[in-house]
Design an enzyme around this catalytic site. Structure first.
Site, PDB file in Angstrom:
ATOM      1  N   LYS A 158     -14.338   5.946  -8.798  1.00 53.70           N
ATOM      2  CA  LYS A 158     -13.071   5.420  -8.244  1.00 53.70           C
ATOM      3  C   LYS A 158     -12.084   5.099  -9.376  1.00 53.70           C
ATOM      4  O   LYS A 158     -11.533   3.989  -9.479  1.00 53.70           O
ATOM      5  CB  LYS A 158     -13.314   4.219  -7.323  1.00 53.70           C
TER       6      LYS A 158
HETATM    7  N1  PMP Z   1     -14.220   9.090  -1.222  1.00 55.29           N
HETATM    8  C1  PMP Z   1     -13.029   8.827  -1.785  1.00 55.29           C
HETATM    9  C2  PMP Z   1     -12.420   9.841  -2.696  1.00 55.29           C
HETATM   10  C3  PMP Z   1     -12.362   7.622  -1.502  1.00 55.29           C
HETATM   11  O1  PMP Z   1     -11.185   7.363  -2.083  1.00 55.29           O
HETATM   12  C4  PMP Z   1     -12.939   6.713  -0.587  1.00 55.29           C
HETATM   13  C5  PMP Z   1     -12.226   5.448  -0.225  1.00 55.29           C
HETATM   14  N2  PMP Z   1     -12.542   4.400  -1.073  1.00 55.29           N
HETATM   15  C6  PMP Z   1     -14.186   7.021  -0.035  1.00 55.29           C
HETATM   16  C7  PMP Z   1     -14.801   8.224  -0.375  1.00 55.29           C
HETATM   17  C8  PMP Z   1     -14.886   6.078   0.910  1.00 55.29           C
HETATM   18  O2  PMP Z   1     -15.450   5.004   0.208  1.00 55.29           O
HETATM   19  P1  PMP Z   1     -15.637   3.568   0.883  1.00 55.29           P
HETATM   20  O3  PMP Z   1     -16.344   3.801   2.155  1.00 55.29           O
HETATM   21  O4  PMP Z   1     -16.447   2.824  -0.098  1.00 55.29           O
HETATM   22  O5  PMP Z   1     -14.272   3.016   1.076  1.00 55.29           O
END
Ligand code: PMP
Length: 314
Positions: A158
């Site tokens: 991230k």
């Molecule tokens: N993949 C990407 C590229 C994202 O930006 C996100 C959003 N945070 C997710 C997957 C989903 O992750 P999460 O469920 O932890 O928000």
């Protein structure tokens, strides 16, 4: 716009004096050298409380990646950032659904890509749906951009700069009249959406790409797999899957904190998913998920952190 900003330990009016002093000539902004999170809090009108979903898991992921991948010197623990967020939300007095954006970034000034000094900020804004405004399912394309590999710029981190790649995919999709995009990896296997993980149903089983497929290890992904196994009795499978799997899926959806659970009804306008309407398993997953995150179903109260004093929890 947020009204307040938590910045390196204190809450200020947004934008805070340090932001103004720093201007834009710092490395977190210029090069995207940052790690961020997206966390949701849901307002439950009956209980008159705001519940933050899996807040500690988000901060643990953020700090682990900031230290492990970016080698940042992070001056706060996950518990401290959790407390900071709750304090900020209480001061904002939110009584609505909220999206929380914590960010750890290099605040070093000037030219050159290395730096040592980090700042941490947290802001929160009212937020409802991500892609699903006035519709209950999405039309998506497979983007022509291939997902960055974990050995290049790890999507599991991230990392701020990685989202320029998400922008390329989403922009391509929007210019061509789609709602969003799905990334394939360089080897043609399925990765994820521009800002969400992807899952599909085939013959009653739930599938998703594994961590070798250059994905963010989503907290929603993990939550849904757990609920699908334990509450819905579904068989769940993780792996590396060729693109044929999504073309032949019975049901397909994005999942993520922002996206929540977004059903997908067509790919590249040429392939309808199932019969083109939201499938029965997706509907069940949405129901279980929303009942939990809003605090209507208290069976997973360990995932919810109430922002205000708890009065009448069942
Ligand atoms: N993949 C990407 C590229 C994202 O930006 C996100 C959003 N945070 C997710 C997957 C989903 O992750 P999460 O469920 O932890 O928000």
């Amino acid at each position: 716009m947020p009204r307040l900003e938590w910045h390196d330990g204190k809450i200020y009016k947004y934008p805070c004096p340090a932001d103004r002093k720093m201007g834009l000539f710092f490395k977190g902004f210029m090069y995207g050298i940052s790690i961020f999170e997206g966390i949701r809090a849901y307002w439950n009108p009956e209980l008159e409380n705001l519940f933050v979903f899996r807040i500690r898991d988000h901060f643990e992921r953020m700090i682990n990646n900031a230290i492990g991948i970016m080698k940042f010197d992070v001056p706060y623990t996950a518990d401290e950032l959790t407390e900071a967020t709750l304090k900020l939300l209480r001061k904002e007095k939110y009584r609505t659904n909220v999206y929380i954006r914590p960010l750890i970034f290099l605040n070093d000034m000037g030219v050159g890509v290395d730096g040592n000094s980090v700042s941490v900020i947290i802001v929160a804004v009212p937020f409802e749906k991500y892609n699903l405004k006035n519709k209950d399912s999405l039309s998506v394309c497979l983007t022509t951009w291939r997902r960055a590999d974990n050995s290049m710029l790890p999507p599991r981190g991230k990392i701020g700069g990685l989202y320029a790649q998400s922008h390329l995919a989403k922009k391509e999709a929007r210019l061509a009249g789609y709602d969003d995009a799905i990334f394939l990896n360089a080897n043609g296997t399925i990765s994820e959406g521009s800002a969400a993980n992807i899952m599909w149903v085939k013959n009653g089983k739930l599938y998703t790409p594994d961590t070798d497929s250059n994905i963010l290890e989503g907290i929603t992904r993990k939550t849904i797999f757990e609920l699908a196994t334990n509450e819905l009795g579904l068989e769940t499978l993780e792996g590396e899957w060729s693109s044929g799997w999504i073309y032949s899926a019975d049901e397909l959806f994005f999942c993520g904190t922002g996206a929540e659970i977004e059903p997908i009804s067509s790919i590249n306008k040429t392939h309808a998913v199932g019969n083109g309407s939201v499938g029965p398993i997706t509907l069940k997953i949405q129901k279980v998920y929303f009942d939990i995150v809003y605090g209507r179903d208290r069976s997973h109260s360990e995932w919810l952190t109430p922002v205000y004093p708890v009065r009448n929890l069942r």
